[in-house]
Design a protein around this motif. Structure first.
Motif, PDB file in Angstrom:
ATOM      1  N   PHE A 284       0.824  -1.201   0.000  1.00  0.00           N
ATOM      2  CA  PHE A 284       0.000   0.000   0.000  1.00  0.00           C
ATOM      3  C   PHE A 284       0.860   1.255   0.000  1.00  0.00           C
ATOM      4  O   PHE A 284       0.632   2.197  -0.760  1.00  0.00           O
ATOM      5  N   VAL A 285       1.867   1.213   0.868  1.00  0.00           N
ATOM      6  CA  VAL A 285       2.722   2.411   0.974  1.00  0.00           C
ATOM      7  C   VAL A 285       3.389   2.696  -0.361  1.00  0.00           C
ATOM      8  O   VAL A 285       3.374   3.813  -0.877  1.00  0.00           O
ATOM      9  N   VAL A 286       3.945   1.638  -0.924  1.00  0.00           N
ATOM     10  CA  VAL A 286       4.728   1.865  -2.135  1.00  0.00           C
ATOM     11  C   VAL A 286       3.845   2.242  -3.310  1.00  0.00           C
ATOM     12  O   VAL A 286       4.133   3.186  -4.036  1.00  0.00           O
ATOM     13  N   THR A 287       2.763   1.482  -3.501  1.00  0.00           N
ATOM     14  CA  THR A 287       2.038   1.736  -4.746  1.00  0.00           C
ATOM     15  C   THR A 287       1.047   2.879  -4.634  1.00  0.00           C
ATOM     16  O   THR A 287       0.773   3.559  -5.596  1.00  0.00           O
ATOM     17  N   GLN A 288       0.485   3.065  -3.439  1.00  0.00           N
ATOM     18  CA  GLN A 288      -0.542   4.097  -3.383  1.00  0.00           C
ATOM     19  C   GLN A 288      -0.045   5.363  -2.728  1.00  0.00           C
ATOM     20  O   GLN A 288      -0.148   6.446  -3.278  1.00  0.00           O
ATOM     21  N   LYS A 289       0.507   5.140  -1.524  1.00  0.00           N
ATOM     22  CA  LYS A 289       0.719   6.342  -0.738  1.00  0.00           C
ATOM     23  C   LYS A 289       1.796   7.243  -1.348  1.00  0.00           C
ATOM     24  O   LYS A 289       1.596   8.438  -1.558  1.00  0.00           O
ATOM     25  N   VAL A 290       2.921   6.631  -1.651  1.00  0.00           N
ATOM     26  CA  VAL A 290       4.028   7.474  -2.112  1.00  0.00           C
ATOM     27  C   VAL A 290       3.700   8.130  -3.443  1.00  0.00           C
ATOM     28  O   VAL A 290       4.029   9.268  -3.695  1.00  0.00           O
ATOM     29  N   LEU A 291       3.012   7.353  -4.279  1.00  0.00           N
ATOM     30  CA  LEU A 291       2.840   7.871  -5.628  1.00  0.00           C
ATOM     31  C   LEU A 291       1.634   8.773  -5.762  1.00  0.00           C
ATOM     32  O   LEU A 291       1.678   9.779  -6.435  1.00  0.00           O
ATOM     33  N   LEU A 292       0.537   8.366  -5.113  1.00  0.00           N
ATOM     34  CA  LEU A 292      -0.684   9.097  -5.383  1.00  0.00           C
ATOM     35  C   LEU A 292      -1.049  10.091  -4.301  1.00  0.00           C
ATOM     36  O   LEU A 292      -1.665  11.094  -4.571  1.00  0.00           O
ATOM     37  N   LEU A 293      -0.693   9.764  -3.069  1.00  0.00           N
ATOM     38  CA  LEU A 293      -1.181  10.614  -2.005  1.00  0.00           C
ATOM     39  C   LEU A 293      -0.169  11.648  -1.549  1.00  0.00           C
ATOM     40  O   LEU A 293      -0.512  12.647  -0.973  1.00  0.00           O
ATOM     41  N   GLN A 294       1.095  11.387  -1.819  1.00  0.00           N
ATOM     42  CA  GLN A 294       2.092  12.374  -1.435  1.00  0.00           C
ATOM     43  C   GLN A 294       2.740  12.887  -2.693  1.00  0.00           C
ATOM     44  O   GLN A 294       2.775  12.214  -3.700  1.00  0.00           O
ATOM     45  N   TYR A 295       3.269  14.073  -2.612  1.00  0.00           N
ATOM     46  CA  TYR A 295       4.010  14.521  -3.794  1.00  0.00           C
ATOM     47  C   TYR A 295       5.228  15.345  -3.443  1.00  0.00           C
ATOM     48  O   TYR A 295       5.715  16.140  -4.216  1.00  0.00           O
ATOM     49  N   SER A 296       5.744  15.091  -2.259  1.00  0.00           N
ATOM     50  CA  SER A 296       6.872  15.914  -1.858  1.00  0.00           C
ATOM     51  C   SER A 296       8.209  15.269  -2.136  1.00  0.00           C
ATOM     52  O   SER A 296       9.241  15.852  -1.891  1.00  0.00           O
ATOM     53  N   HIS A 297       8.202  14.065  -2.678  1.00  0.00           N
ATOM     54  CA  HIS A 297       9.483  13.373  -2.805  1.00  0.00           C
ATOM     55  C   HIS A 297      10.216  13.820  -4.055  1.00  0.00           C
ATOM     56  O   HIS A 297       9.632  14.260  -5.019  1.00  0.00           O
ATOM     57  N   THR A 298      11.538  13.603  -4.025  1.00  0.00           N
ATOM     58  CA  THR A 298      12.335  14.035  -5.165  1.00  0.00           C
ATOM     59  C   THR A 298      12.268  13.006  -6.283  1.00  0.00           C
ATOM     60  O   THR A 298      11.774  11.905  -6.101  1.00  0.00           O
ATOM     61  N   THR A 299      12.811  13.417  -7.409  1.00  0.00           N
ATOM     62  CA  THR A 299      12.815  12.523  -8.567  1.00  0.00           C
ATOM     63  C   THR A 299      13.629  11.278  -8.300  1.00  0.00           C
ATOM     64  O   THR A 299      13.298  10.183  -8.761  1.00  0.00           O
ATOM     65  N   ALA A 300      14.710  11.435  -7.559  1.00  0.00           N
ATOM     66  CA  ALA A 300      15.556  10.273  -7.277  1.00  0.00           C
ATOM     67  C   ALA A 300      14.763   9.222  -6.535  1.00  0.00           C
ATOM     68  O   ALA A 300      14.893   8.015  -6.798  1.00  0.00           O
TER      69      ALA A 300
END
Lengths: 328, 675
Positions: free
Chosen positions: B167-183
């Protein structure tokens, strides 16, 4: 670091009209004064003394109609001039006279300059545009008899002949005529047979001027577009395009190859005279003096190479005289 | 001292041993909790005399080191046997994961490089993390791992086995958050693509991302940063796709791309449009390897591109973009055709026996056509002439001509405005749009009233393109700016002196003298404190007489739809621009006579549109309100416009949820007025 182009050696002013044609006569005796003939739009032919840079005489023989061709026939005493009054006049200028001895009524209202060729002592061939639209007539002077009339085939839409050049390979061989037409093609005519030997389309626009080097059998033509076309004549008397050269601005009104066949000059509509090496058409110089279209260029026939001059006549009423590449 | 002597690791080792012999879970829990909370307990007790070793930033790295030691011991003891490694509950992975991980991760990376036992240990480690800490752990790993393959080594197939991780990897990081860097994105998606088990997840992720990307409500309501993030993720996923996967999912990709492009292009923000175009182009180039590919003439957002580096697909896209931009520039270069001398004298000696040295021919350039000198000539050239060179030079010279000959321009101003409005680009002139706009502004400032009348009437006429209507608005704004800006006295004098008239000798002008005398008297009688400021000469505001002509016709017909132009319907982009323009005009009309009437009309206009669906329009409405509040003097506001103000206040107050800064400011302003 290339040198900046040279300035004119001197500038002749005083024609008070656009200069359409120039012809040097400097090959005379040592004591003779070098002369430059110029024909202007106001109908006058000015005889310029190149030592004093002043007009020696002004000849008025064309009823104030523009003179667009002057040629000498064997020295500066016999002059031929062609004007827009449909006449070709022969002048006698010896011993200070300025009289028209003879004239030919061409009935042609075009701008095509006639071409002279000396075929024997005292006998000349002159090619000119004839009354009918596409025809060229060749007369023998001074008898004014017609040698032949060169008619293109029916249906060949060539338009008016724009420029002519009579030449022969050696003195005494068959005379040939190169004619540039309004549709951009150049035709080689044989006068003895009276028919065309070869035709080459070198331009999309009318051929404004051409010149030919009979030694190398190579010629050059300029048109109202941006291209200079160099063509050659092979053994079968066929014309073929040798190379083309692109210019910066379109429009060439006159081309002249220097008698020693080393360089050639073009007169441009963009007010500039361009000098090229004849061997490979290498651009050598751009002479930017005039402030209007340059109508004609002409090289002098000085016996001494270091005295050779180039003259250019322009619509801005000036004739500029240049001394360029005289060391070779 | 207990800590310093490495007792912690001993304790943990004890626990592991016990665990292997099935000790009680509660004791372990308690013990481990104590270890984690040690710094807090100690600082509570010691209250300021806390030794530095107990500060979190020191303590937790130390703890991390201890964990490593324990793990080392375990691995040593494991050579040959597989032991359950339930231990080390990662008490370490609680709220202070940063410091721990900064110590832990590099060590683990090194250790797992070649040693598969260490890899297994690591996998077990992460599998045993309780769900409540899983997100923190995963995020920490993903952010710190130097590459996707390292991540793969460290995490193994965690995402497949553990629901929460997935869940964390596929949903949360990608769809629900957007503060992460490109790396981070690259790591994550690369990790997903490296193993065949995980590839299914990759596809699932891609399809979900595309769904989000393509949904029109997401495009309208999510912030641009999030949209950029999603687009980056999509592009990275696409680059990881293999041929057979593209084949099998071609249809879905195509449909989602088409929908997505539509909503993106519909948006009023140019960034969003650009993003949409870039993603659509890359999708289309992936799925249509033969046949026509979607191509947009997009000016690349270089920053965006440079972030997503290292992917050949993006590089290819980049090159394509550069090619498009470059090819639109070479069109101009070819026209110049500068003649350069190709030989120099040295070279020539080698390959020719012509020993003629060329002169310098660098001055030999194209002949320039002269620009016309009279305005009427310009009109002739622009309307009739076939000569393209002349047309070109006329367009370039027009603005300066108009400004130099105001009298001549006034005679033909409406005609010129008409020609300019309909002027289409004939040649590939650089900056044609700007030249045209500047010429229009010049015409408008020279003769404001008739030209403004013409332009505003044309705004509501049939058969103009959106570009032309927006042009009208831009020109009105620029001209209003110019007119309302105080020009220095010197300029106006100069303009006046051009008229060929007999100039009166200044000496005979006594009307100026009294002013000078009065000024001197005042100066001599007043004492000045502080530095004297340079007084700017007062100049009449040229905009005040024409502000109404600019403003009211624009408001007049906004609710009357024409066949080709429906402000309240489809053309909400133009409506948005209109609203912004009105706000600017209102703002520029400060200190003019018409400002009260304008303010009243504008507030009514705002009231009519307050529920519009497009956020760009609503932003414009807020800026309108701000302009009204700024421009109209306070007394007039309170006297003449009380009802409108009250209505606006209630509207703004009720909508605090979606109000952004300007709305908030406006609300505060209104409150202040009434207090």
């Amino acid at each position: 670091m290339a040198l900046p182009p040279p300035d004119p050696q001197f500038v002749l002013r005083g024609t008070s009209a656009a200069v359409h044609t120039l012809h040097f006569s400097c090959g005379g005796q040592e004591r003779d004064v070098p002369i430059l003939f110029s024909g202007s739009e106001n109908g006058f032919i000015h005889v310029w003394n190149l030592k004093t840079h002043r007009v020696d005489a002004a000849l008025d023989g064309h009823g104030r109609k523009s003179v667009y061709c002057v040629e000498t026939m064997g020295g500066k005493d016999r002059l031929l001039s062609q004007g827009r009054d449909q006449r070709i006049c022969l002048w006698d200028l010896a011993e200070g006279r300025t009289s028209v001895t003879d004239s030919v009524f061409t009935e042609n209202v075009g701008f095509c300059r006639c071409s002279l060729l000396k075929v024997a002592q005292g006998r000349w061939l002159m090619a000119m545009a004839a009354k009918a639209m596409e025809e060229v007539q060749v007369l023998e002077l001074p008898s004014k008899t017609s040698v032949c009339t060169l008619k293109p085939e029916v249906g060949a839409k060539l338009g008016m002949p724009m420029c002519l050049k009579l030449w022969q390979l050696n003195f005494g061989s068959q005379p040939l005529l190169l004619a540039g037409y309004e549709d951009g093609s150049v035709i080689l005519w044989s006068l003895s047979m009276g028919k065309a030997l070869s035709q080459l389309v070198c331009h999309q626009e009318p051929v404004m001027s051409l010149d030919f080097d009979s030694e190398k059998a190579k010629g050059i033509s300029g048109s109202s577009e941006k291209v200079l076309s160099i063509w050659s004549l092979n053994e079968q008397q066929n014309l073929q395009v040798y190379k083309t050269h692109n210019l910066v601005n379109p429009g060439i009104s006159d081309i002249a190859i220097r008698p020693d066949k080393k360089i050639l000059a073009t007169a441009g509509w963009d007010h500039r005279i361009r000098i090229f090496g004849w061997k490979k058409l290498k651009p050598l110089a751009v002479l930017d003096y005039h402030t209007a279209t340059v109508h004609c260029v002409s090289f002098s026939d000085h016996k001494n190479p270091s005295e050779r001059l180039l003259a250019a006549g322009s619509k801005d009423h000036r004739i500029s005289i240049w001394s360029i590449y005289t060391q070779t | 001292q207990f800590v310093q002597e490495g007792r912690i690791s001993a304790v943990m080792w004890e626990v592991c041993q016990q665990q292997a012999q099935a000790g009680s879970p509660d004791l372990q829990e308690a013990l481990l909790n104590k270890i984690v909370c040690l710094p807090d307990h100690v600082s509570n007790k010691l209250q300021g005399k806390n030794p530095p070793v107990f500060f979190p930033q020191n303590y937790f790295p130390f703890l991390g080191g201890a964990v490593i030691q324990v793990l080392q011991k375990i691995s040593d003891s494991l050579r040959g046997k597989i032991v359950s490694v339930h231990l080390v509950y990662l008490p370490v992975f609680s709220s202070t994961s940063e410091e721990i991980l900064s110590v832990l991760l590099p060590r683990l990376t090194d250790l797992t490089k070649s040693d598969c036992i260490w890899q297994r240990i690591c996998w077990r480690l992460v599998e045993c993390v309780p769900d409540r800490w899983m997100e923190a752990v995963l995020l920490g790993f993903v952010q710190r791992a130097p590459g996707a393959d390292v991540l793969s080594r460290l995490l193994g197939n965690l995402v497949v086995k553990n629901k929460k991780a997935q869940f964390v990897v596929t949903q949360k990081v990608l769809l629900l958050q957007y503060s992460h860097t490109t790396a981070v994105l690259q790591n994550l998606l690369g990790y997903l693509s490296l193993d065949s088990l995980r590839r299914a997840l990759l596809i699932k992720v891609l399809l979900e991302l595309l769904e989000t990307w393509g949904s029109s409500s997401a495009v309208k309501h999510s912030p641009p940063e999030q949209q950029q993030y999603i687009s980056k993720a999509i592009l990275i996923c696409l680059s990881h796709l293999k041929e057979h996967e593209i084949e099998s999912y071609r249809e879905e990709l195509l449909t989602s791309m088409m929908e997505g492009v539509k909503c993106h292009l519909d948006s009023s923000l140019p960034q969003i449009r650009c993003l949409g175009m870039i993603v659509a182009e890359s999708i289309s180039s992936k799925i249509n390897t033969d046949g026509p590919v979607l191509k947009f003439q997009v000016k690349v957002i270089m920053k965006f591109m440079s972030d997503v580096q290292g992917l050949e697909e993006i590089k290819a896209l980049n090159q394509m973009m550069q090619g498009i931009i470059a090819s639109s520039n070479t069109g101009n270069k070819e026209r110049k055709n500068i003649y350069t001398p190709q030989t120099n004298s040295y070279l020539y000696f080698f390959y020719s026996d012509d020993d003629l040295i060329p002169y310098d021919m660098s001055e030999d350039k194209e002949l320039k056509v002269k620009a016309p000198v009279y305005i009427r000539d310009c009109i002739e050239v622009l309307t009739g002439s076939e000569d393209v060179d002349k047309w070109d030079t006329t367009v370039k010279a027009l603005e300066s001509l108009v400004r130099k000959n105001p009298a001549a321009t006034r005679e033909v101003s409406v005609e010129l405005a008409k020609i300019l409005l309909h002027l289409e680009e004939k040649t590939c002139t650089e900056g044609f749009g700007e030249l045209r706009q500047r010429a229009q502004v010049a015409v408008l400032t020279t003769d404001p009233i008739p030209v403004a009348k013409y332009l505003t009437s044309q705004f509501y006429s049939l058969n103009y393109s959106l570009r032309q209507r927006i042009d009208i608005l831009d020109v009105l704004v620029l001209a209003a700016q110019e007119l309302s800006y105080p020009k220095s006295h010197g300029k106006t004098k100069h303009a006046g002196a051009q008229k060929p008239c007999i100039q009166l000798l200044p000496g005979s002008d006594s009307s100026k003298d009294w002013r000078r005398i009065v000024d001197e008297r005042i100066k001599s009688k007043t004492r000045r404190f502080g530095r004297s400021q340079v007084e700017v000469a007062a100049v009449p505001n040229e905009f005040s007489s024409v502000a109404g002509h600019f403003f009211f016709p624009l408001i007049q017909h906004f609710d009357r739809p024409l066949t080709t132009f429906d402000l309240l319907g489809e053309d909400h982009l133009v409506l948005g621009r209109l609203v912004h323009t009105l706000a600017i005009l209102m703002y520029l009309a400060v200190n003019t006579v018409a400002v009260t009437a304008m303010g009243k009309a504008l507030l009514e206009f705002v009231w009519a549109l307050r529920f519009h669906t497009d956020s760009y329009v609503r932003q414009g409405l807020l800026s309108c309100i701000s302009s009204v509040l700024l421009s109209v003097p306070k007394e007039r506001l309170l006297e003449d416009m009380t009802e409108e103000l009250l209505e606006t206040q209630s509207w703004l107050g009720g909508k605090m949820g979606w109000c952004n800064t300007s709305g908030f400011v406006a609300l505060v302003f209104v409150q202040c007025l009434f207090n």
